[in-house]
Design an enzyme around this catalytic site. Structure first.
Site, PDB file in Angstrom:
ATOM      1  N   ASN A 474       2.344  20.465 -12.520  1.00 22.80           N
ATOM      2  CA  ASN A 474       3.099  19.323 -12.071  1.00 22.80           C
ATOM      3  C   ASN A 474       4.620  19.724 -12.216  1.00 22.80           C
ATOM      4  OD1 ASN A 474       1.899  18.433  -9.788  1.00 22.80           O
ATOM      5  ND2 ASN A 474       2.177  16.050 -10.921  1.00 22.80           N
ATOM      6  N   TYR A 475       4.709  21.033 -13.398  1.00 23.20           N
ATOM      7  CA  TYR A 475       5.223  21.693 -13.923  1.00 23.20           C
ATOM      8  C   TYR A 475       4.794  23.044 -13.341  1.00 23.20           C
ATOM      9  CZ  TYR A 475       7.675  17.875 -15.688  1.00 23.20           C
ATOM     10  OH  TYR A 475       7.737  16.260 -15.727  1.00 23.20           O
ATOM     11  N   ARG A 476       4.102  23.547 -11.917  1.00 19.60           N
ATOM     12  CA  ARG A 476       3.883  25.226 -11.870  1.00 19.60           C
ATOM     13  C   ARG A 476       5.225  26.164 -12.067  1.00 19.60           C
ATOM     14  NH1 ARG A 476      -0.637  25.544  -9.491  1.00 19.60           N
ATOM     15  NH2 ARG A 476      -1.122  23.543  -7.720  1.00 19.60           N
TER      16      ARG A 476
END
Length: 547
Positions: A474-476
């Protein structure tokens, strides 16, 4: 007869040139497929006066709103499932890629742009945002276009003692957040948001609407943490709500280097994961003006926690576990669980509950130009390493940089890393989110800020997880690897470079699921799970999956 007339009228707004043809073909297909003129009001093309504002409306990272950023041929804002089914069908038919957007928080803009400059369409779920809470059964159905703020607000309206373990930022889109795992204030007590999904409704590559039973165990496993934009489009999620006290306790204690911050941070990392499950411990680190000399800069560590209990319970707990912090009753405040999310997000004592519903709320990692990265820490970092890290925060590029440490342990230690695609469970002391942001006028020199972030990330290499160096989906972060533009025999090998960092050994199971449900790789982007192409020999396939 009407669909034909509708398409003719629609086509009058287009310039007749080669570049418009894909859009015209797509619109024509949509009209015929939906048999409903209402879809015209839900599609924005590059010739539409509202196109730019709609495209930017949910863009959280302004790095991807510049004139040089590739933009979609069209944006579809469906009102119900049939519109999505039609859009998926027509994109497949005319060779267009799909980007699906819920809240637009993806750090690399993959839900509304493309680094590959390929023709694509954005399906924006902003209109699909209903939340239905069942207090008696402690469940909720939430559509993917809702934000976590809207979810929390509806839960709070129905019950003061129910919550859901998802993220802090109220503008997070539920769809993307749950697709990648989703941790927040309650994750040490109840696990991730994805861990508490008990059913879902998904549109697959064939346009079918599947629930948990019809999609099967493997696909249901994959969508709960395997990353968005890979397996289909999740319309809605059924959530298991969890028990929370009517009031929780929050505090923030700020310490500078002159106030012994380095030793406190060093101590915190050895004890935070051992706190009771009811505690969410975090530290935000940034550069500030020194209180002793306004012209001098220093580093400040803000120790923030949310505790599922009263002040009277918290104070003796902290005196036992972390007396060095010196927490006193005056540092603490009791509030509802829903309010505690706003406190943790905005760092203000009281915010109107309506703030949960504000989709335009700004933070250090939304509605700005930024670059972010993530790490997981398994062994305490030496004090000397922190001192070397602080020096980098005095550099010019770091004026708006920050680091967030979030303690793990609790429930996260109890869930096997293969239970869900998200593998970062037992063995982690805490996770780190690094961010650096800058103003629009500075974006012409954005590379210097990006370079600062990469230098910090490289500096931290000896002190964080290894083989692989883990990262949070989700923190690409496209720095850690990207897919090939087109399907090829090397797609798996390219994807595995970044895939094992996000998913560890779960990556291979995700690939197997993808190969079954979307073998032609229709749902794809720069960091989507690839299928194993059918041209692989059986022996090659076996070797790569076991490697």
């Amino acid at each position: 007869m009407f669909p034909f007339l509708f398409v003719v009228l629609l086509s009058l707004s287009w310039r007749t040139n080669a570049s418009a043809l894909p859009v015209q073909e797509f619109l024509h297909c949509l009209c015929l497929r939906s048999q409903n003129s209402s879809i015209a009001k839900l599609v924005y093309t590059q010739n539409n006066s509202s196109y730019s504002s709609v495209l930017k409306s949910a863009a959280q990272n302004f790095r991807f709103t510049t004139p040089s950023t590739p933009t979609p041929l069209a944006i579809v804002t469906p009102l119900h499932a049939s519109h999505i089914q039609a859009a998926v069908y027509c994109c497949r038919k005319h060779g267009l890629q799909v980007r699906t957007r819920s809240g637009g928080h993806d750090f690399e803009g993959l839900s509304y742009t493309s680094a590959y400059k390929v023709p694509f369409v954005v399906i924006d779920l902003v209109n699909l945002r209903s939340v239905r809470v069942n207090v008696e059964k402690a469940t909720a159905w939430v559509e993917s276009g809702a934000t976590v703020g809207e979810l929390y607000d509806e839960i709070a309206r129905k019950s003061k003692t129910l919550g859901f373990p998802a993220g802090i930022c109220p503008t997070l889109g539920v769809g993307g957040h749950l697709s990648g795992g989703g941790y927040g204030l309650l994750f040490r007590k109840y696990g991730l948001g994805a861990d508490n999904v008990i059913d879902a409704r998904l549109i697959d590559v064939k346009g079918r609407i599947l629930d948990k039973k019809s999609m099967g165990e493997d696909l249901f496993w994959a969508i709960r943490g395997g990353g968005g934009g890979t397996f289909g489009i999740v319309l809605a999620w059924k959530l298991k709500l969890v028990a929370v006290p009517a009031n929780v306790t929050v505090f923030t204690v700020r310490k500078t280097l002159e106030q012994n911050a380095t030793k406190l941070v060093h101590r915190w990392q050895s004890i935070a994961h051992k706190f009771p499950k009811e505690m969410y411990p975090s530290i935000a680190i940034a550069r500030v003006n020194s209180s002793e000399d306004e012209e001098k800069m220093t580093i400040q560590a803000s120790f923030t926690s949310v505790f599922l209990g009263s002040i009277e319970e918290l104070i003796p707990l902290m005196e036992e576990k972390f007396p060095e912090l010196g927490l006193v009753k005056e540092d603490c405040l009791e509030m509802s669980w829903a309010e505690s999310n706003l406190y943790s997000f905005l760092y203000v004592l009281r915010s109107p509950s309506e703030t949960l519903l504000n989709r335009n709320q700004k933070s250090s990692i939304s509605k700005t130009f930024f670059k972010a990265k993530s790490d997981f820490v398994k062994q305490p970092i030496p004090e000397s390493a922190f001192e070397g890290l602080w020096s980098k925060f005095y550099e010019d590029e770091a004026k708006s940089a920050s680091m967030l440490f979030v303690g793990f342990g609790g429930k996260m230690d109890e869930i096997p890393e293969t239970e869900y695609p998200y593998p970062h469970r037992a063995g982690n002391l805490y996770t780190i989110l690094y961010t650096v942001d800058w103003e629009e006028k500075e974006n012409i020199n954005s590379e210097k800020f990006m370079s600062w972030m990469r230098r910090v990330y490289n500096y931290m290499t000896p002190y964080v997880s290894k083989s692989p160096r883990e990262a949070y989906i989700n923190y690409r972060d496209l720095d850690i690897g990207t897919n090939k533009i087109n399907n090829s025999k090397r797609s798996y090998a390219k994807a595995r470079v970044w895939g094992v960092k996000y998913f560890k050994n779960n990556f291979n199971r995700l690939v197997k699921v993808k190969t079954i449900v979307d073998p032609q790789n229709f749902f794809r982007h720069e960091q989507s799970i690839p299928p194993l192409l059918l041209l692989w020999k059986r022996s090659d396939l076996k070797n790569h999956l076991s490697s």
